[in-house]
Design a protein around this motif. Structure first.
Motif, mmCIF file in Angstrom:
data_model
loop_
_atom_site.group_PDB
_atom_site.id
_atom_site.type_symbol
_atom_site.label_atom_id
_atom_site.label_comp_id
_atom_site.label_asym_id
_atom_site.label_seq_id
_atom_site.Cartn_x
_atom_site.Cartn_y
_atom_site.Cartn_z
ATOM 1 N N TYR A 59 -74.758 54.328 -77.864
ATOM 2 C CA TYR A 59 -74.734 53.929 -76.462
ATOM 3 C C TYR A 59 -74.529 52.432 -76.358
ATOM 4 O O TYR A 59 -75.122 51.662 -77.116
ATOM 5 C CB TYR A 59 -76.058 54.320 -75.784
ATOM 6 C CG TYR A 59 -76.228 53.708 -74.425
ATOM 7 C CD1 TYR A 59 -75.572 54.242 -73.326
ATOM 8 C CD2 TYR A 59 -77.015 52.574 -74.239
ATOM 9 C CE1 TYR A 59 -75.705 53.674 -72.078
ATOM 10 C CE2 TYR A 59 -77.151 51.998 -73.002
ATOM 11 C CZ TYR A 59 -76.493 52.555 -71.926
ATOM 12 O OH TYR A 59 -76.611 51.981 -70.697
ATOM 13 N N LYS A 60 -73.683 52.029 -75.442
ATOM 14 C CA LYS A 60 -73.440 50.619 -75.202
ATOM 15 C C LYS A 60 -73.544 50.375 -73.698
ATOM 16 O O LYS A 60 -72.948 51.110 -72.909
ATOM 17 C CB LYS A 60 -72.037 50.268 -75.696
ATOM 18 C CG LYS A 60 -71.936 48.847 -76.239
ATOM 19 C CD LYS A 60 -70.537 48.583 -76.753
ATOM 20 C CE LYS A 60 -70.171 47.160 -76.441
ATOM 21 N NZ LYS A 60 -68.739 46.909 -76.568
ATOM 22 N N ALA A 61 -74.327 49.368 -73.307
ATOM 23 C CA ALA A 61 -74.494 49.067 -71.884
ATOM 24 C C ALA A 61 -73.170 48.624 -71.279
ATOM 25 O O ALA A 61 -72.372 47.961 -71.941
ATOM 26 C CB ALA A 61 -75.543 47.978 -71.703
ATOM 27 N N GLY A 62 -72.952 49.020 -70.027
ATOM 28 C CA GLY A 62 -71.701 48.680 -69.370
ATOM 29 C C GLY A 62 -71.611 47.205 -69.017
ATOM 30 O O GLY A 62 -72.604 46.476 -69.047
ATOM 31 N N LYS A 63 -70.416 46.773 -68.684
ATOM 32 C CA LYS A 63 -70.180 45.376 -68.348
ATOM 33 C C LYS A 63 -70.785 45.068 -66.973
ATOM 34 O O LYS A 63 -70.680 45.883 -66.055
ATOM 35 C CB LYS A 63 -68.668 45.130 -68.333
ATOM 36 C CG LYS A 63 -68.301 43.672 -68.451
ATOM 37 C CD LYS A 63 -66.778 43.508 -68.379
ATOM 38 C CE LYS A 63 -66.431 42.062 -68.192
ATOM 39 N NZ LYS A 63 -65.057 41.879 -67.725
ATOM 40 N N ARG A 64 -71.431 43.885 -66.827
ATOM 41 C CA ARG A 64 -72.025 43.487 -65.561
ATOM 42 C C ARG A 64 -70.912 43.064 -64.619
ATOM 43 O O ARG A 64 -70.068 42.251 -64.976
ATOM 44 C CB ARG A 64 -72.995 42.309 -65.750
ATOM 45 C CG ARG A 64 -73.995 42.491 -66.879
ATOM 46 C CD ARG A 64 -75.078 43.475 -66.569
ATOM 47 N NE ARG A 64 -75.874 43.091 -65.438
ATOM 48 C CZ ARG A 64 -77.168 43.338 -65.324
ATOM 49 N NH1 ARG A 64 -77.801 43.940 -66.299
ATOM 50 N NH2 ARG A 64 -77.825 43.004 -64.255
ATOM 51 N N MET A 65 -70.942 43.646 -63.412
ATOM 52 C CA MET A 65 -69.925 43.312 -62.418
ATOM 53 C C MET A 65 -70.571 42.468 -61.313
ATOM 54 O O MET A 65 -71.557 42.891 -60.711
ATOM 55 C CB MET A 65 -69.326 44.578 -61.803
ATOM 56 C CG MET A 65 -68.598 45.434 -62.813
ATOM 57 S SD MET A 65 -67.048 44.677 -63.281
ATOM 58 C CE MET A 65 -66.504 45.814 -64.532
ATOM 59 N N ALA A 66 -69.983 41.321 -61.032
ATOM 60 C CA ALA A 66 -70.548 40.376 -60.066
ATOM 61 C C ALA A 66 -70.586 40.943 -58.649
ATOM 62 O O ALA A 66 -71.410 40.524 -57.832
ATOM 63 C CB ALA A 66 -69.756 39.087 -60.088
ATOM 64 N N ALA A 67 -69.720 41.908 -58.332
ATOM 65 C CA ALA A 67 -69.637 42.437 -56.975
ATOM 66 C C ALA A 67 -70.624 43.572 -56.719
ATOM 67 O O ALA A 67 -70.753 44.043 -55.599
ATOM 68 C CB ALA A 67 -68.219 42.918 -56.695
ATOM 69 N N LYS A 68 -71.337 44.029 -57.755
ATOM 70 C CA LYS A 68 -72.248 45.160 -57.583
ATOM 71 C C LYS A 68 -73.508 44.736 -56.826
ATOM 72 O O LYS A 68 -73.904 43.578 -56.834
ATOM 73 C CB LYS A 68 -72.635 45.747 -58.942
ATOM 74 C CG LYS A 68 -71.474 46.379 -59.682
ATOM 75 C CD LYS A 68 -71.087 47.700 -59.077
ATOM 76 C CE LYS A 68 -69.975 48.333 -59.882
ATOM 77 N NZ LYS A 68 -69.380 49.475 -59.208
ATOM 78 N N LYS A 69 -74.161 45.743 -56.194
ATOM 79 C CA LYS A 69 -75.289 45.491 -55.312
ATOM 80 C C LYS A 69 -76.397 44.688 -55.977
ATOM 81 O O LYS A 69 -76.872 43.685 -55.432
ATOM 82 C CB LYS A 69 -75.840 46.833 -54.825
ATOM 83 C CG LYS A 69 -76.881 46.708 -53.758
ATOM 84 C CD LYS A 69 -77.410 48.079 -53.389
ATOM 85 C CE LYS A 69 -78.568 47.967 -52.438
ATOM 86 N NZ LYS A 69 -79.223 49.263 -52.234
ATOM 87 N N GLY A 70 -76.833 45.120 -57.160
ATOM 88 C CA GLY A 70 -77.927 44.451 -57.842
ATOM 89 C C GLY A 70 -77.626 43.000 -58.155
ATOM 90 O O GLY A 70 -78.488 42.126 -58.021
ATOM 91 N N GLU A 71 -76.402 42.737 -58.574
ATOM 92 C CA GLU A 71 -75.996 41.367 -58.909
ATOM 93 C C GLU A 71 -75.955 40.504 -57.644
ATOM 94 O O GLU A 71 -76.365 39.344 -57.665
ATOM 95 C CB GLU A 71 -74.620 41.366 -59.591
ATOM 96 C CG GLU A 71 -74.594 42.067 -60.928
ATOM 97 C CD GLU A 71 -75.273 41.278 -62.038
ATOM 98 O OE1 GLU A 71 -75.283 40.043 -61.974
ATOM 99 O OE2 GLU A 71 -75.804 41.922 -62.948
#
Ligand code: ZN
Length: 91
Positions: free
Chosen positions: A25-37
């Motif tokens: 398993y590999k964590a997905g890439k962080r997207m700046a436009a996502k809600k949490g970010e």
């Protein structure tokens, strides 16, 4: 530790034991436009920015590696709980 490329285990969709392809398993890439970010960006604004403690000195030297299994017959994916390993590789 070397992990075999495939294993036979129970598939809840096929309702029987089938062959599964194994990957790490590999964590997905962080997207700046996502809600949490976006929310984190708002929370960090102004005085007293960070809302939760950042961990700096880790006590553990290993990480838990989760296995992702994919049924070769119906492509159902399931995760296996990781064990602590310095290095895990699918061989
Ligand atoms: Zn299946």
């Amino acid at each position: 530790m070397k992990i075999p490329r495939s294993m036979r285990t129970y598939c809840p969709r096929c309702k029987t034991h089938t062959e599964f392809a194994v990957s790490l398993y590999k964590a997905g890439k962080r997207m700046a436009a996502k809600k949490g970010e976006r929310h984190q960006k708002v929370r960090k604004r102004g005085y007293g920015g960070q809302k939760f403690p950042e961990q700096h000195n880790q006590a553990k030297v290993t990480r838990k590696q989760t296995l992702t299994l994919e049924c070769k017959e119906c492509n159902y994916k399931l995760m296996r709980k990781g064990i602590r390993l310095k290095k895990a590789e699918v061989a």
